[in-house]
Scaffold this motif. Structure first.
Motif, PDB file in Angstrom:
ATOM      1  N   GLY A  48       0.900  -1.249  -0.050  1.00 22.36           N
ATOM      2  CA  GLY A  48      -0.076   0.078   0.012  1.00 22.36           C
ATOM      3  C   GLY A  48       0.807   1.303   0.097  1.00 22.36           C
ATOM      4  O   GLY A  48       0.433   2.354   0.544  1.00 22.36           O
ATOM      5  N   PHE A  49       1.947   1.222  -0.580  1.00 21.04           N
ATOM      6  CA  PHE A  49       3.109   2.208  -0.486  1.00 21.04           C
ATOM      7  C   PHE A  49       4.082   2.037  -1.420  1.00 21.04           C
ATOM      8  O   PHE A  49       4.300   1.110  -1.774  1.00 21.04           O
ATOM      9  CB  PHE A  49       3.589   2.633   1.045  1.00 21.04           C
ATOM     10  CG  PHE A  49       4.128   1.210   1.399  1.00 21.04           C
ATOM     11  CD1 PHE A  49       5.575   0.836   1.209  1.00 21.04           C
ATOM     12  CD2 PHE A  49       3.465   0.386   2.169  1.00 21.04           C
ATOM     13  CE1 PHE A  49       6.058  -0.352   1.866  1.00 21.04           C
ATOM     14  CE2 PHE A  49       4.007  -0.707   2.927  1.00 21.04           C
ATOM     15  CZ  PHE A  49       5.340  -1.048   2.683  1.00 21.04           C
ATOM     16  N   LEU A  50       4.949   3.150  -1.697  1.00 21.67           N
ATOM     17  CA  LEU A  50       6.034   3.014  -2.785  1.00 21.67           C
ATOM     18  C   LEU A  50       7.294   2.878  -2.013  1.00 21.67           C
ATOM     19  O   LEU A  50       7.376   2.854  -0.890  1.00 21.67           O
ATOM     20  CB  LEU A  50       5.935   3.993  -3.713  1.00 21.67           C
ATOM     21  CG  LEU A  50       4.817   4.364  -4.582  1.00 21.67           C
ATOM     22  CD1 LEU A  50       4.669   5.757  -5.094  1.00 21.67           C
ATOM     23  CD2 LEU A  50       4.658   3.348  -5.615  1.00 21.67           C
ATOM     24  N   GLY A  51       8.428   2.320  -2.855  1.00 17.46           N
ATOM     25  CA  GLY A  51       9.703   2.362  -2.181  1.00 17.46           C
ATOM     26  C   GLY A  51      10.432   1.033  -1.997  1.00 17.46           C
ATOM     27  O   GLY A  51      11.504   0.997  -2.075  1.00 17.46           O
ATOM     28  N   GLY A  52       9.565  -0.007  -2.098  1.00 13.24           N
ATOM     29  CA  GLY A  52      10.283  -1.309  -2.443  1.00 13.24           C
ATOM     30  C   GLY A  52      11.193  -1.456  -1.314  1.00 13.24           C
ATOM     31  O   GLY A  52      10.763  -1.903   0.090  1.00 13.24           O
ATOM     32  N   MET A  53      12.495  -2.281  -1.783  1.00  8.34           N
ATOM     33  CA  MET A  53      13.222  -2.516  -0.619  1.00  8.34           C
ATOM     34  C   MET A  53      13.649  -1.372   0.500  1.00  8.34           C
ATOM     35  O   MET A  53      14.041  -1.582   1.382  1.00  8.34           O
ATOM     36  CB  MET A  53      14.420  -3.023  -1.121  1.00  8.34           C
ATOM     37  CG  MET A  53      14.399  -4.548  -1.824  1.00  8.34           C
ATOM     38  SD  MET A  53      13.881  -5.727  -0.666  1.00  8.34           S
ATOM     39  CE  MET A  53      11.939  -5.879  -0.624  1.00  8.34           C
ATOM     40  N   ALA A 183      19.314 -13.426   1.791  1.00 10.42           N
ATOM     41  CA  ALA A 183      18.289 -12.298   2.115  1.00 10.42           C
ATOM     42  C   ALA A 183      18.712 -12.152   3.468  1.00 10.42           C
ATOM     43  O   ALA A 183      19.243 -12.614   4.341  1.00 10.42           O
ATOM     44  CB  ALA A 183      17.014 -13.186   2.045  1.00 10.42           C
ATOM     45  N   SER A 184      18.103 -10.965   3.806  1.00  7.13           N
ATOM     46  CA  SER A 184      18.381 -10.194   4.970  1.00  7.13           C
ATOM     47  C   SER A 184      16.833  -9.548   5.618  1.00  7.13           C
ATOM     48  O   SER A 184      16.457  -8.841   4.945  1.00  7.13           O
ATOM     49  CB  SER A 184      19.485  -9.188   5.221  1.00  7.13           C
ATOM     50  OG  SER A 184      20.676  -9.818   4.729  1.00  7.13           O
ATOM     51  N   LEU A 185      16.758  -9.701   6.947  1.00  9.61           N
ATOM     52  CA  LEU A 185      15.401  -8.850   7.591  1.00  9.61           C
ATOM     53  C   LEU A 185      16.043  -7.917   8.247  1.00  9.61           C
ATOM     54  O   LEU A 185      16.701  -8.010   9.285  1.00  9.61           O
ATOM     55  CB  LEU A 185      14.777  -9.919   8.444  1.00  9.61           C
ATOM     56  CG  LEU A 185      13.377  -9.312   9.040  1.00  9.61           C
ATOM     57  CD1 LEU A 185      12.492  -8.696   8.023  1.00  9.61           C
ATOM     58  CD2 LEU A 185      12.865 -10.138   9.981  1.00  9.61           C
ATOM     59  N   CYS A 186      16.106  -6.684   7.584  1.00  8.76           N
ATOM     60  CA  CYS A 186      16.261  -5.450   8.265  1.00  8.76           C
ATOM     61  C   CYS A 186      15.297  -4.925   9.267  1.00  8.76           C
ATOM     62  O   CYS A 186      14.124  -5.398   9.434  1.00  8.76           O
ATOM     63  CB  CYS A 186      16.421  -4.309   7.260  1.00  8.76           C
ATOM     64  SG  CYS A 186      17.952  -4.634   6.138  1.00  8.76           S
ATOM     65  N   PHE A 187      16.050  -4.036  10.522  1.00  8.36           N
ATOM     66  CA  PHE A 187      15.216  -3.693  11.537  1.00  8.36           C
ATOM     67  C   PHE A 187      15.516  -2.512  11.999  1.00  8.36           C
ATOM     68  O   PHE A 187      16.392  -2.088  11.535  1.00  8.36           O
ATOM     69  CB  PHE A 187      14.999  -5.042  12.447  1.00  8.36           C
ATOM     70  CG  PHE A 187      16.422  -5.201  13.233  1.00  8.36           C
ATOM     71  CD1 PHE A 187      17.165  -4.599  14.200  1.00  8.36           C
ATOM     72  CD2 PHE A 187      17.238  -6.169  12.423  1.00  8.36           C
ATOM     73  CE1 PHE A 187      18.180  -5.109  14.652  1.00  8.36           C
ATOM     74  CE2 PHE A 187      18.389  -6.424  12.957  1.00  8.36           C
ATOM     75  CZ  PHE A 187      18.942  -5.986  14.175  1.00  8.36           C
ATOM     76  N   THR A 294      10.424  -4.882  12.578  1.00  8.94           N
ATOM     77  CA  THR A 294      11.065  -5.428  11.517  1.00  8.94           C
ATOM     78  C   THR A 294      10.651  -4.865  10.000  1.00  8.94           C
ATOM     79  O   THR A 294       9.496  -4.339  10.073  1.00  8.94           O
ATOM     80  CB  THR A 294      11.083  -6.854  11.697  1.00  8.94           C
ATOM     81  OG1 THR A 294       9.493  -7.293  11.707  1.00  8.94           O
ATOM     82  CG2 THR A 294      11.659  -7.258  13.097  1.00  8.94           C
ATOM     83  N   ALA A 295      11.149  -5.176   9.252  1.00  7.86           N
ATOM     84  CA  ALA A 295      10.826  -4.667   7.773  1.00  7.86           C
ATOM     85  C   ALA A 295       9.334  -5.907   7.678  1.00  7.86           C
ATOM     86  O   ALA A 295       9.287  -6.792   8.010  1.00  7.86           O
ATOM     87  CB  ALA A 295      11.662  -4.956   6.743  1.00  7.86           C
ATOM     88  N   PRO A 296       8.584  -5.126   6.659  1.00  7.66           N
ATOM     89  CA  PRO A 296       7.376  -5.759   6.413  1.00  7.66           C
ATOM     90  C   PRO A 296       7.928  -7.112   5.456  1.00  7.66           C
ATOM     91  O   PRO A 296       6.974  -8.120   5.535  1.00  7.66           O
ATOM     92  CB  PRO A 296       6.536  -5.058   5.202  1.00  7.66           C
ATOM     93  CG  PRO A 296       7.100  -3.611   5.928  1.00  7.66           C
ATOM     94  CD  PRO A 296       8.551  -3.571   6.315  1.00  7.66           C
ATOM     95  N   GLN A 297       9.177  -6.964   4.989  1.00  2.07           N
ATOM     96  CA  GLN A 297       9.540  -8.302   4.411  1.00  2.07           C
ATOM     97  C   GLN A 297      11.094  -8.607   4.281  1.00  2.07           C
ATOM     98  O   GLN A 297      11.679  -7.441   4.357  1.00  2.07           O
ATOM     99  CB  GLN A 297       9.073  -8.576   2.993  1.00  2.07           C
ATOM    100  CG  GLN A 297       9.440  -7.517   1.837  1.00  2.07           C
ATOM    101  CD  GLN A 297       9.538  -8.208   0.345  1.00  2.07           C
ATOM    102  OE1 GLN A 297       8.601  -8.124  -0.269  1.00  2.07           O
ATOM    103  NE2 GLN A 297      10.539  -8.730  -0.040  1.00  2.07           N
ATOM    104  N   VAL A 298      11.553  -9.627   4.099  1.00  4.46           N
ATOM    105  CA  VAL A 298      12.984  -9.712   3.863  1.00  4.46           C
ATOM    106  C   VAL A 298      13.694  -8.866   2.860  1.00  4.46           C
ATOM    107  O   VAL A 298      12.776  -8.956   1.745  1.00  4.46           O
ATOM    108  CB  VAL A 298      13.361 -11.253   3.812  1.00  4.46           C
ATOM    109  CG1 VAL A 298      13.108 -12.122   5.176  1.00  4.46           C
ATOM    110  CG2 VAL A 298      12.818 -11.947   2.626  1.00  4.46           C
ATOM    111  N   GLY A 299      14.515  -8.262   3.062  1.00  6.15           N
ATOM    112  CA  GLY A 299      15.397  -7.915   1.916  1.00  6.15           C
ATOM    113  C   GLY A 299      15.892  -8.859   0.836  1.00  6.15           C
ATOM    114  O   GLY A 299      16.341  -9.834   1.367  1.00  6.15           O
TER     115      GLY A 299
END
Length: 432
Positions: A48-53, A183-187, A294-299
């Motif tokens: 529901g927003f822009l910006g991706g990773m 992959a990484s999960l940023c926070f 945490t990020a909505p999804q893994v990077g």
């Protein structure tokens, strides 16, 4: 594996000159460029927003715009940064031109620029397929809360990062790296004494900018206690005092596979809490830290890459080979993370590479452009271009090309490259 057949009608909800799949850094810049070029444009985005990773992955900083202190990526990407700065949502860290940012303000400025350009947004729409006549895409298919829907278009730009649209269209792909980069999960952390962390600002030009002292502590703990696999760690200021974006978790797998993606999310959410405990216990600057989100999804660093009209090689890239159809530049180090240990290979650039237009399309697919990290490059070159500033440059070129194709009614491989380059330069792209 058993299969079932499903027949479902899709409501056609729009018809556009240019349809952009994915609203990440490449996608929203591509949409703006195409719309400013006179095309009717839509973005189809799963969130529901822009910006991706940057916003769904909390990948920070926006890296990087400069090489040896000279700006190498300009035009709409830099206009976005200036707008973000004006709102107090970004800090430009020179000489490398890395950008610390606030994700919420990133979302808002990207949205404003896109809507100001007259782009239609389709949020919460998950791309699930396409229709084509021969190799020309005619419709994209996506699922919504209202069921299956479709958009028709004259030209399509795949900015999904994973080449999802290209894959649905049976575009030839390069063999995947084995193993793929992890992959990484940023926070995000609050309560951090950022004054004790100079690496929270990425203003060094020839270093990897990870925290070596903490890396050494974590490596010792990994040997003694078997703590989770990690990388870096890397930090980035989130502008507000005490808040920090952290990139340090690591998971090996193929993020185009549902099982791997699910395992990554589950594993890395556990790992984030363990890593926060370790930072609080062993690093004074983090002793009062707390996990904000945490990020909505893994990077995702690497998945599919198309096999385009030209495959940009690592040798091309490091040597700074000039191309007559160059449409953007690179400046980020070649950065390959190891999937099974804590190391990475980093090659710093001596000169800014050139990226040819031929890496954005496959000749047999006349109305598809593929910028972003899934463009046509080998694993070495793509390990530099996959970062945000670089893919913004590719998105700008793809959107500009699509608008020219609309005007000239030509296929993407027949676009007038000199006109494309002249238009990009007039917009502020740096191609000399």
């Amino acid at each position: 594996m058993k299969k079932i057949e499903i027949f479902e009608q899709a409501m056609i909800v729009g018809n556009y000159d240019v349809v952009v799949c994915g609203g990440g850094p490449a996608g929203f810049i591509a949409a703006i460029a195409a719309a400013r070029g006179g095309a009717s444009v839509a973005i189809v985005e799963q969130y529901g927003f822009l910006g991706g990773m940057a916003t769904a992955g909390l990948v920070a900083p926006i890296s990087r715009f400069n090489l040896k202190g000279r700006r190498m990526i300009g035009g709409i990407p830099w206009e976005f940064i200036e707008r973000l700065k004006e709102m107090g949502g970004a800090i430009v860290e020179n000489p490398p031109g890395n950008i610390s940012f606030m994700p919420e303000k990133y979302k808002l400025i990207a949205q404003r620029l896109v809507l100001e350009a007259g782009v239609d947004l389709y949020f919460h729409c998950y791309l699930t397929g396409c229709l084509k006549k021969d190799n020309e895409i005619t419709h994209i298919i996506f699922h919504t809360k209202e069921g299956m829907q479709s958009i028709t278009g004259r030209y399509f730009i795949d900015c999904t990062g994973d080449a999802d649209l290209a894959w649905y269209a049976d575009v030839p792909m390069q063999p995947k790296s084995n193993p793929l980069q992890p992959a990484s999960l940023c926070f995000c952390l609050g309560g951090v004494d950022t004054a004790k962390l100079p690496l929270a600002h990425h203003n060094l030009d020839t270093t990897n900018m990870h925290d070596v002292s903490i890396q050494n502590v974590l490596n010792e703990l990994r040997e003694k206690e078997g703590i989770p696999l990690f990388g870096g760690p890397w930090y980035s200021s989130m502008i507000e005092e005490g808040y920090l974006a952290v990139n340090m978790t690591r998971f090996s797998g193929d993020m185009t596979k549902v099982t791997d993606m699910t395992n990554a999310e589950c594993t890395l959410h556990e790992d984030v809490f363990r890593m926060v405990e370790l930072l609080k216990e062993h690093v004074d600057a983090f002793k009062n830290a707390f996990l904000v989100t945490t990020a909505p999804q893994v990077g995702i660093r690497e998945t599919r890459r198309i096999k385009g009209a030209y495959i940009l090689t690592g040798q091309d890239y490091v040597e700074g080979r000039r191309f007559p159809d160059a449409i953007s530049r690179g400046c980020h180090p070649i950065d390959i993370h190891h999937a099974d240990n804590t190391r990475q290979n980093v090659t710093f650039l001596e000169k800014s590479p050139y990226i040819p237009y031929r890496t954005l399309y496959v000749p047999a697919y006349p109305n598809l452009l593929v910028p972003g990290r899934c463009f046509s490059a080998d694993e070495t070159a793509s390990a530099s271009v996959r970062v945000q500033a670089s893919v913004m440059g590719l998105g700008q070129a793809a959107g500009t090309s699509a608008a020219l194709c609309v005007k000239d009614n030509c296929s993407v491989d027949d676009v007038n490259v000199e006109s494309l380059r002249e238009k990009l330069i007039s917009m502020g792209a740096i191609l000399d």
